[in-house]
Design a protein around this motif. Structure first.
Motif, PDB file in Angstrom:
ATOM      1  N   GLY A  49       0.787  -1.220   0.000  1.00 32.71           N
ATOM      2  CA  GLY A  49       0.000   0.000   0.000  1.00 32.71           C
ATOM      3  C   GLY A  49       0.820   1.271   0.000  1.00 32.71           C
ATOM      4  N   SER A  50       2.134   1.157   0.236  1.00 34.40           N
ATOM      5  CA  SER A  50       2.992   2.344   0.197  1.00 34.40           C
ATOM      6  C   SER A  50       3.425   2.651  -1.229  1.00 34.40           C
ATOM      7  N   GLY A  51       3.113   1.750  -2.152  1.00 33.89           N
ATOM      8  CA  GLY A  51       3.552   1.941  -3.534  1.00 33.89           C
ATOM      9  C   GLY A  51       4.896   1.307  -3.823  1.00 33.89           C
ATOM     10  N   GLU A  52       5.388   0.488  -2.894  1.00 31.64           N
ATOM     11  CA  GLU A  52       6.672  -0.195  -3.068  1.00 31.64           C
ATOM     12  C   GLU A  52       6.681  -0.990  -4.374  1.00 31.64           C
ATOM     13  N   LYS A  53       7.731  -0.778  -5.149  1.00 31.64           N
ATOM     14  CA  LYS A  53       7.808  -1.467  -6.438  1.00 31.64           C
ATOM     15  C   LYS A  53       8.777  -2.635  -6.377  1.00 31.64           C
ATOM     16  N   TYR A  54       8.516  -3.604  -7.221  1.00 35.43           N
ATOM     17  CA  TYR A  54       9.291  -4.842  -7.220  1.00 35.43           C
ATOM     18  C   TYR A  54       9.598  -5.206  -8.666  1.00 35.43           C
ATOM     19  N   ALA A  55      10.850  -5.572  -8.917  1.00 39.88           N
ATOM     20  CA  ALA A  55      11.273  -5.933 -10.279  1.00 39.88           C
ATOM     21  C   ALA A  55      10.797  -7.344 -10.589  1.00 39.88           C
ATOM     22  N   ALA A  56       9.574  -7.426 -11.062  1.00 38.59           N
ATOM     23  CA  ALA A  56       8.922  -8.727 -11.241  1.00 38.59           C
ATOM     24  C   ALA A  56       9.135  -9.281 -12.643  1.00 38.59           C
ATOM     25  N   TRP A  57       8.917 -10.588 -12.764  1.00 38.03           N
ATOM     26  CA  TRP A  57       8.700 -11.244 -14.054  1.00 38.03           C
ATOM     27  C   TRP A  57       7.260 -11.727 -13.999  1.00 38.03           C
ATOM     28  N   ARG A 141       9.457 -14.465  -8.495  1.00 38.86           N
ATOM     29  CA  ARG A 141       9.390 -13.119  -9.069  1.00 38.86           C
ATOM     30  C   ARG A 141       8.041 -12.803  -9.696  1.00 38.86           C
ATOM     31  N   GLY A 142       7.116 -13.754  -9.684  1.00 40.34           N
ATOM     32  CA  GLY A 142       5.751 -13.387 -10.074  1.00 40.34           C
ATOM     33  C   GLY A 142       5.128 -14.129 -11.229  1.00 40.34           C
ATOM     34  N   MET A 143       5.810 -15.143 -11.759  1.00 38.80           N
ATOM     35  CA  MET A 143       5.223 -15.815 -12.932  1.00 38.80           C
ATOM     36  C   MET A 143       4.347 -16.977 -12.502  1.00 38.80           C
TER      37      MET A 143
END
Ligand SMILES: [Cu+2]
Length: 327
Positions: A49-57, A141-143
């Motif tokens: 909720g803070s807008g933290e970004k993550y380098a996802a695949w 990482r999100g796949m």
């Protein structure tokens, strides 16, 4: 991003996914063929909720990928595109399929596509994920995502008044730390790609809505890559749990049900009265680090999509995280 629901076509698509349904004349008069296309997208996503970004695949730029929905007996013609702009090989493994993995689940390089076809023979809720090596990293990482295979006989189980998909996964702050993934050094546990994503006390957090007396059906997938989930509704009891989401695998009156990594189950709860019912993994290191989804029962509950807030929309800056007390 947007979600398209084509009921009876029984598919969900989002973002870059293109999914169409074609009725095929055959002895399976009601069977359909669905063309499902996804694109591997290496991109940043918001994970709290803070807008933290993550380098996802990701599949289609979102974590989790789009929910795919078909009916038992349907055919899925799947295409995965790995754009030339990507850096890494990717792949797709559907747990709803029963096909040769060497041929179909192989990783493809950037600039390539792969196609394969399968028949969704068994009803349930199934995991899908990238299987490119190291698979532990591609999942972390999100796949990952979910495919619902609705039973051909809709009367095989009670009709649900409301449905949600919840996918549990581990969050590793450093997406390059593969050894940390092997060592299970996760920093948080997410539902649908977010830390406390459905926690209304957390700034930017949402909730899952329901009306008292409704049968709420949760299609639950544990993406892992490593941790088990002990899925429990605080203040309630699961009326029914269906292992792998198959109506034939019916349990009744269950407090907590373990879903291992790479597995899934369907959970029905009928909330008796208005109030808040946090759905958690009762493995508390996970719940208190992100895996709490509050089911809020209220007479004026509005309809919601299967996976609310995918991708996460930040409306309020996060100031603090206050997990609800555990039982
Ligand atoms: Cu991948």
């Amino acid at each position: 991003m947007f979600i398209i629901r084509l009921y009876q076509g029984l598919v969900f698509a989002a973002g870059l996914a293109t999914i169409t349904s074609v009725t095929i004349p055959s002895t399976l008069a009601l069977a359909k063929t669905h063309e499902v296309s996804m694109t591997a997208v290496e991109t940043e996503v918001v994970i709290d909720g803070s807008g933290e970004k993550y380098a996802a695949w990701t599949f289609n730029g979102q974590m989790p990928g789009p929910v795919v929905r078909v009916t038992e007996g349907d055919t899925v013609k799947f295409t995965l595109t790995n754009p030339a702009t990507n850096k890494y090989p990717h792949a797709m493994d559907f747990h709803a399929a029963e096909i040769d993995f060497l041929k179909n689940y192989r990783a493809i390089n950037a600039g390539e596509t792969i196609e394969y076809t399968f028949v969704a023979k068994k009803p349930g809720i199934f995991f899908y994920h990238c299987g490119a090596p190291p698979m532990i990293q591609h999942i972390a990482r999100g796949m990952f995502g979910a495919i619902i295979v609705d039973p051909k006989n809709a009367k095989a189980w009670a009709k649900a008044d409301r449905e949600y998909v919840l996918i549990q996964s581990e969050h590793f702050k450093n997406p390059e730390d593969v050894q940390g993934m092997f060592d299970r050094k996760f920093d948080g546990i997410m539902f649908n790609g977010g830390i406390f994503k459905y926690h209304p006390f957390v700034s930017g957090g949402g909730k899952l809505d329901a009306k008292p007396g409704e049968r709420v059906r949760i299609y639950f997938v544990n993406a892992g890559p490593n941790e088990f989930s002990a899925f429990h509704p605080i203040g309630e009891i699961w009326d029914n749990v269906y292992e792998s989401g198959n109506p034939a695998n019916k349990l009744t009156g269950v407090q907590t049900y373990v879903v291992g990594p790479g597995s899934a189950a369907t959970f029905d709860v009928v909330v008796e009265s208005a109030g808040a019912y946090p759905l958690v993994t009762h493995s508390l290191t996970g719940a208190l680090r992100g895996a709490i989804a509050v089911l809020l029962a209220s007479p004026d509950a509005k309809p919601q999509p299967l996976m609310p807030m995918v991708p996460w929309k930040v409306s309020v800056p996060q100031t603090e995280i206050t997990p609800v007390p555990m039982q």
